[in-house]
Design a protein around this motif. Structure first.
Motif, PDB file in Angstrom:
ATOM      1  N   ASP A 116       0.867  -1.186   0.000  1.00 20.67           N
ATOM      2  CA  ASP A 116       0.000   0.000   0.000  1.00 20.67           C
ATOM      3  C   ASP A 116       0.895   1.225   0.000  1.00 20.67           C
ATOM      4  O   ASP A 116       1.653   1.445   0.951  1.00 20.67           O
ATOM      5  CB  ASP A 116      -0.913   0.017   1.226  1.00 20.67           C
ATOM      6  N   GLN A 150      -4.333  -8.787  -7.358  1.00 18.17           N
ATOM      7  CA  GLN A 150      -5.368  -7.754  -7.323  1.00 18.17           C
ATOM      8  C   GLN A 150      -4.682  -6.423  -7.084  1.00 18.17           C
ATOM      9  O   GLN A 150      -3.709  -6.340  -6.321  1.00 18.17           O
ATOM     10  CB  GLN A 150      -6.385  -8.024  -6.212  1.00 18.17           C
ATOM     11  N   SER A 153      -5.166  -1.784  -7.229  1.00 18.47           N
ATOM     12  CA  SER A 153      -6.005  -0.597  -7.397  1.00 18.47           C
ATOM     13  C   SER A 153      -5.108   0.638  -7.474  1.00 18.47           C
ATOM     14  O   SER A 153      -4.062   0.700  -6.833  1.00 18.47           O
ATOM     15  CB  SER A 153      -6.998  -0.458  -6.240  1.00 18.47           C
ATOM     16  N   SER A 191      -5.739   4.960  -7.562  1.00 18.89           N
ATOM     17  CA  SER A 191      -6.770   5.996  -7.458  1.00 18.89           C
ATOM     18  C   SER A 191      -6.148   7.350  -7.136  1.00 18.89           C
ATOM     19  O   SER A 191      -5.007   7.437  -6.666  1.00 18.89           O
ATOM     20  CB  SER A 191      -7.801   5.630  -6.381  1.00 18.89           C
ATOM     21  N   SER A 242     -10.547   6.136 -10.191  1.00 19.72           N
ATOM     22  CA  SER A 242     -10.297   4.937  -9.399  1.00 19.72           C
ATOM     23  C   SER A 242     -10.274   3.747 -10.350  1.00 19.72           C
ATOM     24  O   SER A 242     -11.219   3.545 -11.117  1.00 19.72           O
ATOM     25  CB  SER A 242     -11.384   4.743  -8.338  1.00 19.72           C
ATOM     26  N   ILE A 243      -9.192   2.982 -10.327  1.00 25.37           N
ATOM     27  CA  ILE A 243      -9.036   1.821 -11.203  1.00 25.37           C
ATOM     28  C   ILE A 243      -8.777   0.590 -10.338  1.00 25.37           C
ATOM     29  O   ILE A 243      -7.871   0.590  -9.506  1.00 25.37           O
ATOM     30  CB  ILE A 243      -7.873   2.016 -12.196  1.00 25.37           C
ATOM     31  N   LYS A 244      -9.584  -0.435 -10.542  1.00 21.52           N
ATOM     32  CA  LYS A 244      -9.394  -1.692  -9.822  1.00 21.52           C
ATOM     33  C   LYS A 244      -9.231  -2.815 -10.834  1.00 21.52           C
ATOM     34  O   LYS A 244      -9.854  -2.800 -11.897  1.00 21.52           O
ATOM     35  CB  LYS A 244     -10.586  -1.985  -8.914  1.00 21.52           C
ATOM     36  N   SER A 294      -7.804  -7.206 -11.507  1.00 17.57           N
ATOM     37  CA  SER A 294      -7.302  -8.494 -11.056  1.00 17.57           C
ATOM     38  C   SER A 294      -6.718  -9.213 -12.260  1.00 17.57           C
ATOM     39  O   SER A 294      -7.092  -8.942 -13.406  1.00 17.57           O
ATOM     40  CB  SER A 294      -8.418  -9.328 -10.415  1.00 17.57           C
ATOM     41  N   GLU A 313     -11.727  -2.610 -13.884  1.00 18.47           N
ATOM     42  CA  GLU A 313     -12.919  -1.794 -13.639  1.00 18.47           C
ATOM     43  C   GLU A 313     -12.456  -0.398 -13.246  1.00 18.47           C
ATOM     44  O   GLU A 313     -11.729  -0.238 -12.261  1.00 18.47           O
ATOM     45  CB  GLU A 313     -13.780  -2.398 -12.524  1.00 18.47           C
ATOM     46  N   SER A 314     -12.844   0.593 -14.015  1.00 22.78           N
ATOM     47  CA  SER A 314     -12.401   1.955 -13.726  1.00 22.78           C
ATOM     48  C   SER A 314     -13.586   2.905 -13.636  1.00 22.78           C
ATOM     49  O   SER A 314     -14.558   2.785 -14.381  1.00 22.78           O
ATOM     50  CB  SER A 314     -11.425   2.442 -14.805  1.00 22.78           C
ATOM     51  N   ASN A 323     -14.763  -0.566 -18.358  1.00 26.42           N
ATOM     52  CA  ASN A 323     -14.517  -1.907 -17.845  1.00 26.42           C
ATOM     53  C   ASN A 323     -14.016  -2.793 -18.968  1.00 26.42           C
ATOM     54  O   ASN A 323     -14.509  -2.715 -20.101  1.00 26.42           O
ATOM     55  CB  ASN A 323     -15.794  -2.510 -17.237  1.00 26.42           C
TER      56      ASN A 323
END
Length: 313
Positions: free
Chosen positions: A75, A98, A100, A102, A124-126, A128, A141-142, A160
């Motif tokens: 992090d 995974q 992210s 942001s 925010s972008i996530k 996997s 997923e953004s 996405n």
């Protein structure tokens, strides 16, 4: 003078047992100034990339990380003159990750060095991923709450995407006061052939309000677009595209167009392209290739308008 300021702490647990070894790291402060970034940029050959990298600095980094036999996670928060970025990620021993990324505010204008192309962004972008060299899988997923492009701040954008079995699926959705758009796209390709399919619905498009045009201040558009094509390149393109329900609204005067269709058929011996609508029909067919057409076109333009293009000898 060049400056790097680093303050961190590492904690090791169960160091006598590889299976239960755990390393915890805490970065209290990592400061890197622009002179240090300039020195390291000498390792990069591309000048444009160098400039963009150096423009990020000075930066401060702080955060924490944890490593064990089963997994590792990180992090981090990066602060710059242009805004802050938060990054987190987890990677386990099965090579599943995974992550992210942001930011509550980040300005790209001074980094990209292009006048007014990109400005402030809130995103925010996530994602996997399965890291498998034979069959990797990626899911993104953004959510972009705000993105400034050429002076206009677009709102409420989501993108996405999924990559699996050598195919890519993407969905774009924009819910902005001046553009409402939903688009789904699918692509699959290899060395032999590729296929592309899209379904797009534009509920509202105001080019003047989006600062894309100043010629027609009171015009808005809406339309639906569907397309599906197969082929390795433009020389063996096969498929069709349709524009449906095209509407132009100018100060409550509404203009409608019926379906506009384009179809393509080609093989090594023959090509046929058809454009069909209520106001125009055009057909091109025969045995030809586009590379030769473009070369002849350049030659003709260069002969008659040499200031526009140089004619090949």
């Amino acid at each position: 003078s060049r400056s790097v300021d680093f303050d961190s702490k590492f904690v090791l647990q169960n160091i006598n047992n590889k299976e239960s070894l755990e390393i915890n790291s805490y970065i209290k402060k990592l400061y890197i100034d622009k002179d240090v970034a300039t020195a390291f940029s000498s390792l990069i050959n591309e000048n444009k990339t160098k400039e963009q990298l150096i423009a990020l600095f000075p930066i401060n980094i702080y955060g924490k990380g944890k490593y064990s036999h089963a997994s590792s996670n990180t992090d981090l928060t990066i602060t710059t003159e242009h805004g802050n970025i938060t990054i987190s990620g987890i990677l386990n021993k099965l090579r599943h990750t995974q992550f992210s990324i942001s930011s509550d505010s980040f300005n790209f204008q001074h980094i990209l060095k292009k006048q007014n192309l990109l400005g402030n962004a809130i995103f925010s972008i996530k994602g996997s991923a399965e890291i498998d060299k034979d069959n990797p899988q990626i899911n993104i997923e953004s959510e972009i709450k705000e993105l400034e492009i050429k002076g206009y701040k677009y709102k409420n954008i989501s993108i996405n995407g999924n990559y699996k079995d050598k195919s890519t699926t993407a969905v774009l959705n924009i819910e902005d006061p001046n553009i409402n758009l939903t688009s789904q796209a699918f692509y699959m390709g290899n060395n032999q052939s590729s296929s592309f399919k899209t379904d797009t619905k534009i509920g509202l498009f105001r080019p003047n309000n989006l600062l894309l045009s100043t010629k027609y201040p009171n015009i808005s558009f809406s339309t639906d677009i569907k397309a599906e094509f197969k082929g390795k390149n433009i020389e063996d393109l096969n498929g069709e595209a349709h524009i449906y329900n095209f509407t132009m609204n100018e100060q409550n005067e509404i203009y409608n167009l019926d379906t506009i269709s384009f179809s393509a058929y080609s093989n090594k011996q023959y090509k046929q392209y058809i454009l069909d609508s209520e106001f125009l029909f055009a057909e091109l067919e025969g045995k030809f290739n586009f590379e030769q057409i473009l070369a002849n076109g350049k030659k003709m333009i260069g002969k008659h308008v040499p200031s526009l293009i140089q004619s090949p000898l």
